[in-house]
Scaffold this motif. Structure first.
Motif, PDB file in Angstrom:
ATOM      1  N   MET A  82       2.047  29.156   5.040  1.00 30.11           N
ATOM      2  CA  MET A  82       1.362  30.389   5.425  1.00 30.11           C
ATOM      3  C   MET A  82       2.238  31.603   5.191  1.00 30.11           C
ATOM      4  N   ARG A  83       3.481  31.563   5.612  1.00 35.94           N
ATOM      5  CA  ARG A  83       4.386  32.703   5.457  1.00 35.94           C
ATOM      6  C   ARG A  83       4.622  32.993   3.976  1.00 35.94           C
ATOM      7  N   ALA A  84       4.751  31.952   3.157  1.00 34.24           N
ATOM      8  CA  ALA A  84       4.920  32.152   1.711  1.00 34.24           C
ATOM      9  C   ALA A  84       3.725  32.906   1.147  1.00 34.24           C
ATOM     10  N   ALA A  85       2.527  32.511   1.547  1.00 29.40           N
ATOM     11  CA  ALA A  85       1.304  33.147   1.046  1.00 29.40           C
ATOM     12  C   ALA A  85       1.179  34.587   1.516  1.00 29.40           C
ATOM     13  N   PRO A 144     -15.442  23.690   4.908  1.00 29.57           N
ATOM     14  CA  PRO A 144     -15.423  22.332   5.469  1.00 29.57           C
ATOM     15  C   PRO A 144     -14.028  21.713   5.513  1.00 29.57           C
ATOM     16  N   ARG A 145     -13.788  21.014   6.594  1.00 34.36           N
ATOM     17  CA  ARG A 145     -12.536  20.276   6.743  1.00 34.36           C
ATOM     18  C   ARG A 145     -12.605  19.004   5.913  1.00 34.36           C
ATOM     19  N   ASP A 146     -11.571  18.781   5.129  1.00 40.50           N
ATOM     20  CA  ASP A 146     -11.440  17.523   4.402  1.00 40.50           C
ATOM     21  C   ASP A 146     -10.667  16.580   5.322  1.00 40.50           C
ATOM     22  N   PRO A 147     -11.183  15.384   5.581  1.00 37.72           N
ATOM     23  CA  PRO A 147     -10.531  14.501   6.557  1.00 37.72           C
ATOM     24  C   PRO A 147      -9.111  14.084   6.179  1.00 37.72           C
ATOM     25  N   VAL A 148      -8.755  14.203   4.921  1.00 32.45           N
ATOM     26  CA  VAL A 148      -7.426  13.781   4.474  1.00 32.45           C
ATOM     27  C   VAL A 148      -6.570  14.965   4.020  1.00 32.45           C
ATOM     28  N   ARG A 149      -7.142  15.895   3.289  1.00 26.24           N
ATOM     29  CA  ARG A 149      -6.369  16.939   2.608  1.00 26.24           C
ATOM     30  C   ARG A 149      -6.218  18.241   3.384  1.00 26.24           C
ATOM     31  N   SER A 150      -7.042  18.500   4.382  1.00 27.43           N
ATOM     32  CA  SER A 150      -6.966  19.766   5.125  1.00 27.43           C
ATOM     33  C   SER A 150      -5.737  19.818   6.023  1.00 27.43           C
ATOM     34  N   ARG A 151      -5.044  20.955   5.950  1.00 25.92           N
ATOM     35  CA  ARG A 151      -3.914  21.232   6.840  1.00 25.92           C
ATOM     36  C   ARG A 151      -3.886  22.726   7.120  1.00 25.92           C
ATOM     37  N   LEU A 152      -3.141  23.108   8.144  1.00 27.86           N
ATOM     38  CA  LEU A 152      -2.872  24.517   8.400  1.00 27.86           C
ATOM     39  C   LEU A 152      -1.542  24.855   7.740  1.00 27.86           C
ATOM     40  N   GLY A 153      -1.558  25.897   6.936  1.00 21.68           N
ATOM     41  CA  GLY A 153      -0.339  26.294   6.229  1.00 21.68           C
ATOM     42  C   GLY A 153       0.796  26.688   7.152  1.00 21.68           C
ATOM     43  N   CYS A 154       0.467  27.166   8.345  1.00 24.22           N
ATOM     44  CA  CYS A 154       1.512  27.562   9.289  1.00 24.22           C
ATOM     45  C   CYS A 154       2.274  26.365   9.845  1.00 24.22           C
ATOM     46  N   LEU A 157       4.861  30.275  -6.621  1.00 25.86           N
ATOM     47  CA  LEU A 157       5.895  31.024  -5.917  1.00 25.86           C
ATOM     48  C   LEU A 157       7.155  30.208  -5.696  1.00 25.86           C
ATOM     49  N   SER A 158       8.284  30.885  -5.703  1.00 26.29           N
ATOM     50  CA  SER A 158       9.554  30.325  -5.253  1.00 26.29           C
ATOM     51  C   SER A 158       9.908  31.041  -3.962  1.00 26.29           C
ATOM     52  N   VAL A 159      10.205  30.260  -2.930  1.00 30.01           N
ATOM     53  CA  VAL A 159      10.507  30.825  -1.611  1.00 30.01           C
ATOM     54  C   VAL A 159      11.706  30.089  -1.022  1.00 30.01           C
ATOM     55  N   VAL A 175      -4.992  34.211   5.249  1.00 29.51           N
ATOM     56  CA  VAL A 175      -4.972  35.364   6.137  1.00 29.51           C
ATOM     57  C   VAL A 175      -3.826  35.278   7.145  1.00 29.51           C
ATOM     58  N   GLY A 176      -3.730  34.182   7.870  1.00 30.99           N
ATOM     59  CA  GLY A 176      -2.668  34.023   8.868  1.00 30.99           C
ATOM     60  C   GLY A 176      -2.775  35.004  10.022  1.00 30.99           C
ATOM     61  N   GLU A 177      -3.977  35.183  10.547  1.00 31.89           N
ATOM     62  CA  GLU A 177      -4.223  36.162  11.621  1.00 31.89           C
ATOM     63  C   GLU A 177      -3.329  35.980  12.846  1.00 31.89           C
ATOM     64  N   CYS A 178      -3.055  34.742  13.224  1.00 34.79           N
ATOM     65  CA  CYS A 178      -2.291  34.512  14.461  1.00 34.79           C
ATOM     66  C   CYS A 178      -0.780  34.520  14.226  1.00 34.79           C
ATOM     67  N   GLY A 179      -0.358  34.734  13.012  1.00 37.34           N
ATOM     68  CA  GLY A 179       1.072  34.800  12.722  1.00 37.34           C
ATOM     69  C   GLY A 179       1.784  33.468  12.705  1.00 37.34           C
ATOM     70  N   GLY A 180       1.044  32.387  12.647  1.00 40.96           N
ATOM     71  CA  GLY A 180       1.672  31.073  12.536  1.00 40.96           C
ATOM     72  C   GLY A 180       1.719  30.274  13.818  1.00 40.96           C
ATOM     73  N   GLN A 181       0.832  30.567  14.747  1.00 36.12           N
ATOM     74  CA  GLN A 181       0.824  29.883  16.041  1.00 36.12           C
ATOM     75  C   GLN A 181      -0.194  28.743  16.132  1.00 36.12           C
ATOM     76  N   ALA A 182      -0.829  28.394  15.023  1.00 36.67           N
ATOM     77  CA  ALA A 182      -1.861  27.347  14.997  1.00 36.67           C
ATOM     78  C   ALA A 182      -3.004  27.670  15.952  1.00 36.67           C
ATOM     79  N   MET A 183      -3.419  28.947  15.945  1.00 36.07           N
ATOM     80  CA  MET A 183      -4.457  29.378  16.869  1.00 36.07           C
ATOM     81  C   MET A 183      -5.659  30.040  16.187  1.00 36.07           C
ATOM     82  N   CYS A 184      -5.702  30.055  14.848  1.00 37.57           N
ATOM     83  CA  CYS A 184      -6.808  30.783  14.216  1.00 37.57           C
ATOM     84  C   CYS A 184      -7.437  30.063  13.021  1.00 37.57           C
TER      85      CYS A 184
END
Length: 108
Positions: free
Chosen positions: A25-28, A78-88, A16-18, A37-46
Motif C-alpha cells: 500500500m505505501r509503495a502504491a 469481489p473478493r477472490d478466496p485465494v488471491r485477495s489481500r490488503l496491500g497494507c 516500482l523499486s522501493v 487509495v489507502g484511506e486508513c493509512g495502513g491500519q487494515a480498517m478500510c
C-alpha cells in the motif's frame, strides 16, 4: 531494494523499486499508483488497498490475520478466496521482495 509490479485492467504495469520493508500500500500511495487509495493509512480498517496477488507468489505470502480476513469481506470489487489481500498488510521483504499484483477496477 524490493520490486513490485501493479498490473491494471488495461494491461499496463506500474513497475516500482522501493526500499525493503515497504508495504504494498505505501509503495502504491507514495508513487501515485492509480486504484490504490489507502484511506486508513495502513491500519487494515478500510479495504481501499485491496489487491489480487499473482498466482506464482501465493506460496510465499505470510498468513492472513483475522483483521485482514474480516476487512476483505468489505471490498468493493469481489473478493477472490485465494488471491485477495490488503496491500497494507504485505511487506516487500524476504520471499516477497519481488511481487506482482493486480489492481481491482475500483476501491471506493
Amino acid at each position: 531494494m524490493a520490486r513490485i509490479c501493479f498490473v491494471h485492467g488495461d494491461g499496463h504495469c506500474d513497475d516500482l523499486s522501493v526500499p525493503d520493508g515497504t508495504t504494498v500500500m505505501r509503495a502504491a500511495v507514495s508513487h501515485s499508483v492509480a486504484g490504490i487509495v489507502g484511506e486508513c493509512g495502513g491500519q487494515a480498517m478500510c479495504a481501499t488497498c485491496h489487491i489480487y496477488v499473482s498466482d506464482k507468489y501465493l506460496e510465499f505470502l505470510p498468513d492472513m490475520d483475522e483483521d485482514e480476513d474480516e476487512m476483505l469481506d468489505d471490498t468493493v470489487e469481489p473478493r477472490d478466496p485465494v488471491r485477495s489481500r490488503l496491500g497494507c498488510q504485505l511487506r516487500l521483504e524476504g520471499d516477497i521482495a519481488d511481487l506482482e499484483v493486480t489492481v481491482p477496477g475500483r476501491q471506493v
